[in-house]
Every structure is written in C-alpha cells, then in structure tokens.
Write a protein that holds these residues in place. Structure first.
Motif, PDB file in Angstrom:
ATOM      1  N   GLY A 166       0.799  -1.232   0.000  1.00 49.31           N
ATOM      2  CA  GLY A 166       0.000   0.000   0.000  1.00 49.31           C
ATOM      3  C   GLY A 166       0.830   1.279   0.000  1.00 49.31           C
ATOM      4  N   PRO A 167       1.829   1.379   0.880  1.00 58.07           N
ATOM      5  CA  PRO A 167       2.607   2.623   0.940  1.00 58.07           C
ATOM      6  C   PRO A 167       3.379   2.940  -0.348  1.00 58.07           C
ATOM      7  N   GLN A 168       3.587   1.947  -1.216  1.00 63.25           N
ATOM      8  CA  GLN A 168       4.236   2.222  -2.502  1.00 63.25           C
ATOM      9  C   GLN A 168       3.242   2.117  -3.653  1.00 63.25           C
ATOM     10  N   GLY A 169       1.967   2.141  -3.323  1.00 64.22           N
ATOM     11  CA  GLY A 169       0.942   2.168  -4.371  1.00 64.22           C
ATOM     12  C   GLY A 169       0.635   0.826  -5.014  1.00 64.22           C
ATOM     13  N   ARG A 170       1.145  -0.269  -4.432  1.00 60.78           N
ATOM     14  CA  ARG A 170       0.837  -1.578  -5.008  1.00 60.78           C
ATOM     15  C   ARG A 170      -0.511  -2.076  -4.487  1.00 60.78           C
ATOM     16  N   VAL A 171      -1.311  -2.610  -5.386  1.00 61.29           N
ATOM     17  CA  VAL A 171      -2.620  -3.129  -4.997  1.00 61.29           C
ATOM     18  C   VAL A 171      -2.658  -4.633  -5.241  1.00 61.29           C
ATOM     19  N   LEU A 172      -2.852  -5.409  -4.170  1.00 60.23           N
ATOM     20  CA  LEU A 172      -3.117  -6.847  -4.313  1.00 60.23           C
ATOM     21  C   LEU A 172      -4.603  -7.040  -4.022  1.00 60.23           C
ATOM     22  N   ARG A 173      -4.967  -7.297  -2.756  1.00 64.83           N
ATOM     23  CA  ARG A 173      -6.386  -7.461  -2.449  1.00 64.83           C
ATOM     24  C   ARG A 173      -6.990  -6.233  -1.782  1.00 64.83           C
ATOM     25  N   LEU A 174      -6.140  -5.313  -1.311  1.00 65.95           N
ATOM     26  CA  LEU A 174      -6.673  -4.174  -0.558  1.00 65.95           C
ATOM     27  C   LEU A 174      -6.667  -2.879  -1.363  1.00 65.95           C
ATOM     28  N   PRO A 175      -7.789  -2.167  -1.372  1.00 62.14           N
ATOM     29  CA  PRO A 175      -7.792  -0.840  -1.991  1.00 62.14           C
ATOM     30  C   PRO A 175      -6.909   0.117  -1.176  1.00 62.14           C
ATOM     31  N   ILE A 176      -6.268   1.053  -1.864  1.00 67.12           N
ATOM     32  CA  ILE A 176      -5.367   1.973  -1.173  1.00 67.12           C
ATOM     33  C   ILE A 176      -5.962   3.373  -1.093  1.00 67.12           C
ATOM     34  N   GLN A 177      -5.415   4.160  -0.190  1.00 67.91           N
ATOM     35  CA  GLN A 177      -5.984   5.477   0.122  1.00 67.91           C
ATOM     36  C   GLN A 177      -5.934   6.411  -1.082  1.00 67.91           C
ATOM     37  N   ASP A 178      -4.842   6.394  -1.834  1.00 67.07           N
ATOM     38  CA  ASP A 178      -4.708   7.314  -2.969  1.00 67.07           C
ATOM     39  C   ASP A 178      -4.119   6.572  -4.159  1.00 67.07           C
ATOM     40  N   VAL A 179      -4.986   6.157  -5.054  1.00 65.95           N
ATOM     41  CA  VAL A 179      -4.519   5.367  -6.210  1.00 65.95           C
ATOM     42  C   VAL A 179      -3.678   6.190  -7.174  1.00 65.95           C
ATOM     43  N   ASN A 180      -3.758   7.500  -7.055  1.00 64.07           N
ATOM     44  CA  ASN A 180      -3.004   8.352  -7.980  1.00 64.07           C
ATOM     45  C   ASN A 180      -1.679   8.847  -7.423  1.00 64.07           C
ATOM     46  N   LEU A 181      -1.332   8.403  -6.216  1.00 58.66           N
ATOM     47  CA  LEU A 181      -0.161   8.979  -5.550  1.00 58.66           C
ATOM     48  C   LEU A 181       1.128   8.785  -6.352  1.00 58.66           C
ATOM     49  N   ASN A 182       1.360   7.578  -6.861  1.00 54.49           N
ATOM     50  CA  ASN A 182       2.606   7.371  -7.611  1.00 54.49           C
ATOM     51  C   ASN A 182       2.661   8.257  -8.847  1.00 54.49           C
ATOM     52  N   HIS A 183       1.540   8.408  -9.510  1.00 54.35           N
ATOM     53  CA  HIS A 183       1.487   9.275 -10.686  1.00 54.35           C
ATOM     54  C   HIS A 183       1.780  10.735 -10.303  1.00 54.35           C
ATOM     55  N   LYS A 184       1.218  11.161  -9.187  1.00 51.34           N
ATOM     56  CA  LYS A 184       1.477  12.532  -8.728  1.00 51.34           C
ATOM     57  C   LYS A 184       2.951  12.703  -8.348  1.00 51.34           C
ATOM     58  N   MET A 185       3.529  11.652  -7.798  1.00 48.39           N
ATOM     59  CA  MET A 185       4.957  11.733  -7.438  1.00 48.39           C
ATOM     60  C   MET A 185       5.826  11.809  -8.697  1.00 48.39           C
ATOM     61  N   ASP A 186       5.456  11.039  -9.742  1.00 47.84           N
ATOM     62  CA  ASP A 186       6.169  11.120 -11.034  1.00 47.84           C
ATOM     63  C   ASP A 186       6.281  12.553 -11.528  1.00 47.84           C
ATOM     64  N   ASN A 187       5.189  13.287 -11.324  1.00 45.56           N
ATOM     65  CA  ASN A 187       5.070  14.623 -11.923  1.00 45.56           C
ATOM     66  C   ASN A 187       5.583  15.757 -11.048  1.00 45.56           C
ATOM     67  N   PHE A 188       6.029  15.447  -9.861  1.00 48.39           N
ATOM     68  CA  PHE A 188       6.474  16.512  -8.955  1.00 48.39           C
ATOM     69  C   PHE A 188       7.898  16.949  -9.301  1.00 48.39           C
ATOM     70  N   THR A 189       8.084  18.238  -9.422  1.00 50.95           N
ATOM     71  CA  THR A 189       9.443  18.779  -9.554  1.00 50.95           C
ATOM     72  C   THR A 189       9.558  19.997  -8.657  1.00 50.95           C
ATOM     73  N   PHE A 190      10.750  20.258  -8.184  1.00 51.79           N
ATOM     74  CA  PHE A 190      11.011  21.471  -7.408  1.00 51.79           C
ATOM     75  C   PHE A 190      12.379  21.973  -7.833  1.00 51.79           C
ATOM     76  N   ASN A 191      12.423  23.182  -8.353  1.00 56.81           N
ATOM     77  CA  ASN A 191      13.678  23.737  -8.898  1.00 56.81           C
ATOM     78  C   ASN A 191      14.365  22.754  -9.842  1.00 56.81           C
ATOM     79  N   GLY A 192      13.578  22.094 -10.671  1.00 56.49           N
ATOM     80  CA  GLY A 192      14.144  21.183 -11.670  1.00 56.49           C
ATOM     81  C   GLY A 192      14.517  19.801 -11.147  1.00 56.49           C
ATOM     82  N   VAL A 193      14.371  19.564  -9.851  1.00 55.11           N
ATOM     83  CA  VAL A 193      14.686  18.236  -9.300  1.00 55.11           C
ATOM     84  C   VAL A 193      13.415  17.399  -9.253  1.00 55.11           C
ATOM     85  N   ARG A 194      13.493  16.157  -9.783  1.00 53.89           N
ATOM     86  CA  ARG A 194      12.357  15.241  -9.795  1.00 53.89           C
ATOM     87  C   ARG A 194      12.494  14.174  -8.719  1.00 53.89           C
ATOM     88  N   ILE A 195      11.415  13.448  -8.486  1.00 54.26           N
ATOM     89  CA  ILE A 195      11.493  12.256  -7.639  1.00 54.26           C
ATOM     90  C   ILE A 195      11.966  11.122  -8.537  1.00 54.26           C
TER      91      ILE A 195
END
Lengths: 263, 263
Positions: free
Chosen positions: A204-233
């Motif tokens: 769950g904390p890394q966005g993997r779904v087996l049998r349990l729904p997770i709190q934020d299914v879009n979190l990994n996608h949002k992390m992909d898109n985050f930049t600050f002063n040109g630095v990405r995750i």
C-alpha cells in the motif's frame, strides 16, 4: 555529566550494543549500508583482509580493509524503523562512552553510503543505472519523533504536500538534504540525481494493490510529476529519508545510491 | 477477472512470492510470527515433524506438525513496514491464484499468533508475564495507506490524541481490535490484557534518548496514564497494530502476545 540510563542505552552482557552486537572498535569511519544480510559478504569478498564478522538478527556486520582503507559493511534490514536502530547504535558506538554512559567530548564523524535497489519512477532512467538521492523525501514520519524541524526543507515539503493533496492522517512528508561532500565524491556519468522517496511499507505505501484498496490510487502518478527547482522524484524505496535525517541530526555524512532494477 | 500486474504481485523465477520465497502449499492455516529469525528454529524444535524450511533475507519460515496440527513459524523482522510485506504476501499465498494472477473466489482465513517481547509500561505487570493486545494502537501510520477507516476505533483514537496532545505532524494514531476468537482461546491467569502500542522505531519513537532530543519527552508518561473504558496501554513494541490492521482488512484472525522482558 549525566549518565544515560540502561533502559535508554541497552548493552549486551559482553558490553556490545543491543541490536548490532558491536563494540566501538569494530566499526570503521566509512560504512556501507545494504538492506539484505546476504549482500554483506558479496561486498566484503572484494576486501583485501577481513577483520571482524558478526551477525545478530538481520544485522550482519563485516569490517575489513580495501586498498589501505578501512570499511564496515552492515545490513540494515528493511525500512525506516530498522534505520532508527542502526544509525542510533552506530552513533552511540562512535560518540558515547559506553562504559561511563556519557557523551564523548569530541565528535567522531561517520561517512555512510547506502547501496540499495529500487524501482524508478521515471521511464528515462534505465534499468541498471544508479540514482543518487540529492534529497531524501520521507513519507514515513520517523523524524517527527525527534527535534528535527531545523534540518527540513520546508518550502519543498509544502510544495509536495500541495501537489499531492497529501492526506493529513498520514505523517507530514519531510525532506532532508543528503551529504554534499559525498555527493561530489560519488557523482558520475551513469548517476542520475533526484529526490529519493522513502515509503514505510512495500505494498500500500508504494501504491501496489493486491487485495486491498489503497488510500490514494493516484499517488505514484502525482509523485512522477512533482518537480522542485528542476529536481524530480527519481525513485521510491524504504530507507533513505531516515538515513539522511538521523545522520544530519547526529553530524554524520550520508548518501544513498540505488541501482534501478525496474521502471 | 482483472489480472494483477507483475509490478504489483512480484514472483520469483521459481513461482514463489517475492520476499518470503514461499509457494501456497508451504503455509499452514495457523501461523506463528516472531521477530528474530533465530527464534524460528527455537519454536519448531518442538514440532513432531518438519515439512519445509526456507529463508530469504530476515524471513525464515518453517512449516511442520505438532500433535496432528500443521503450523507455520515465520520471522517477520522488525517493524510495521516488514509486517506490510509479510501479511500481504501470506494473504496472496492464501487468496490469490498466483499462476493466473487473479483473486480466488473462496476466501482462506489464516490464524496468526504473534509471540514477541517488549517492555511493559505498567509497573504492576511483572517481568516474564505475558500481555495480550486486546487492541493494537498504531503510532506508525501504516494503515493510512489503505482504505481502513471502517476498522478503526475512532472514539478511542480521539481520546488518545486529546490525552497525549498528539503532534499533527506525526501520523494520526489508529486503533484496531485484535481477534476476539483468538483472544478467548489464549486467555489465562498469567495473561494481562490491554492496548499494545506499536512504534515505528526503537529510540526516539519509543521515547529513548541517546544523543538526540525527542519531540515529546513526556509521551511515555502520558501513555502510562491513558485508559479507555478501563483498558490501559500495557506495552510498547513495533509490530502489533500493523498485524491487527492488515489482518482485519484481509479477513484473517490475529492476536499478539508479548513476553515482558523489562518494566
């Protein structure tokens, strides 16, 4: 000077520190962290000589010499809670007089290099390359148990919280700079730099779904898109933020390198 | 039926599940959790026969028979992040068709008994007695990565947050009931019941001070004094809340017993 109580600083009957089973003379100034205990001998087989080899639970430690330099390799196990144990105990070995239970007057600084594996969040970072965590981005909350505000990158944290609509029920994300000195030493052409995000779990904390729904299914996608002063995750793993936070608070140099095994 | 992607459900080349290295046929319905990998053979030596023994990283698993009943003993390593791995992977072995990567239509329920060690927060609970976690009190935040509100004891959580002036930067404490069925089976004269509090670390998160000041020096004292409907916090360790939370979400029975080694 105040003595540290036995309930705080726990020693084994032989005088070694509780979890790591080490004494001060067993650790080098340069320490390599791996997660898996079986990876410790894979690194130390390159040493010219081996001085010391001990294991308790998942913490295996080998100290030896490679080209006239003394190194310690230690397995931390998995996650920020294990890092809490490993860094506090290594620091105690370096900077606390275990016999008198008092803090030493001179500070011994350790150089810590974590060699891990992780998935990449960015498709242009190829498998088998290395990412270096310029910053650790802690989704795990460990550092909030300490007085740590002064080492956090608050402006970046606020931007991340806003960008991800971070749940207020989770710990506030914290961001800590890795060692500038070690960053310079270990940079190279094959080394990508970015935020290394640290999650307090694998599913769950890394966005993997087996049998349990997770709190934020879009979190990994949002992390992909985050930049600050040109630095990405650049990647998501389970130890770096805690290593950076505790090392900085305790006055050690730490950098985290992850070999990318999937993206 | 939707197939679970290889990035979510990771299998080893031999078809076993990623971290635990187990296949579905390797686990019994009754599973004993310990933290330390070296404690696994100490339990299984009492078995009449041993069927299977494997280890990867800190996860050692032995399955065997004791008095006509099949048991699995597994070492989880340390902390809620390891529990995230162990419970999700055990559940996948029980309830996911690994070959087809689909959720099975019939649910297999596991009985999980954690046998741990911990310090007691209450001076009247003697060393060498057992405490059973009627509830797990999670200071670790793991469950907030999942959709889990429906299993939380919100009224108790609010009382705990108010009583401790819980820092909003830390994850919101969550409280989950242990298995009533296993509680009944394992109760006895030497067994004290209470909240088992679970911390995401050993030093700062459990109020220990070595060289670093902590965020709330009074937290342990405030935890000592917390009661809700006559139930106290009996002990502080690093796994129970995550075991209770994930087990309840996944439909398994779980109870945690801690031998008190200090108070």
């Amino acid at each position: 000077m105040n003595k540290i109580a036995p309930s705080e600083l726990i020693l084994n009957p032989d005088g070694s520190i509780y979890h790591l089973n080490l004494k001060p003379e067993h650790i080098a100034d340069t320490i390599i962290f791996v997660g898996d205990q079986n990876r410790v001998p894979k690194i130390s087989k390159h040493f010219d000589t081996i001085e010391f080899d001990v294991q308790k639970r998942e913490f295996r430690t080998i100290t030896g010499w490679y080209k006239q330099q003394r190194f310690t390799v230690i397995s931390t196990g998995i996650g920020p809670d294990n890092i809490d144990i490993v860094i506090n105990e290594l620091d105690a070995l370096a900077n606390i007089d275990l016999e008198n239970r008092t803090i030493k007057t001179t500070h011994r600084q350790l150089n810590i290099v974590r060699i891990g594996t992780s998935g990449s969040l960015q498709s242009d970072i190829p498998v088998d390359s290395f990412v270096m965590g310029k910053y650790g981005l802690g989704l795990d909350g460990l550092l909030h148990s300490y007085v740590a505000e002064h080492i956090f990158e608050k402006e970046m944290e606020d931007a991340f919280i806003k960008h991800t609509h971070w749940s207020a029920k989770k710990a506030r994300p914290y961001i800590v700079r890795g060692s500038e000195i070690l960053e310079k030493k270990l940079s190279g052409d094959e080394v990508f730099k970015g935020f290394t995000a640290t999650a307090p779990g694998f599913y769950g904390p890394q966005g993997r779904v087996l049998r349990l729904p997770i709190q934020d299914v879009n979190l990994n996608h949002k992390m992909d898109n985050f930049t600050f002063n040109g630095v990405r995750i650049s990647n998501l793993e389970m130890e770096t933020s805690a290593i950076y936070g505790l090392s900085r608070l305790l006055g050690h140099q730490a950098i985290s390198m992850n070999a990318i095994i999937a993206n």
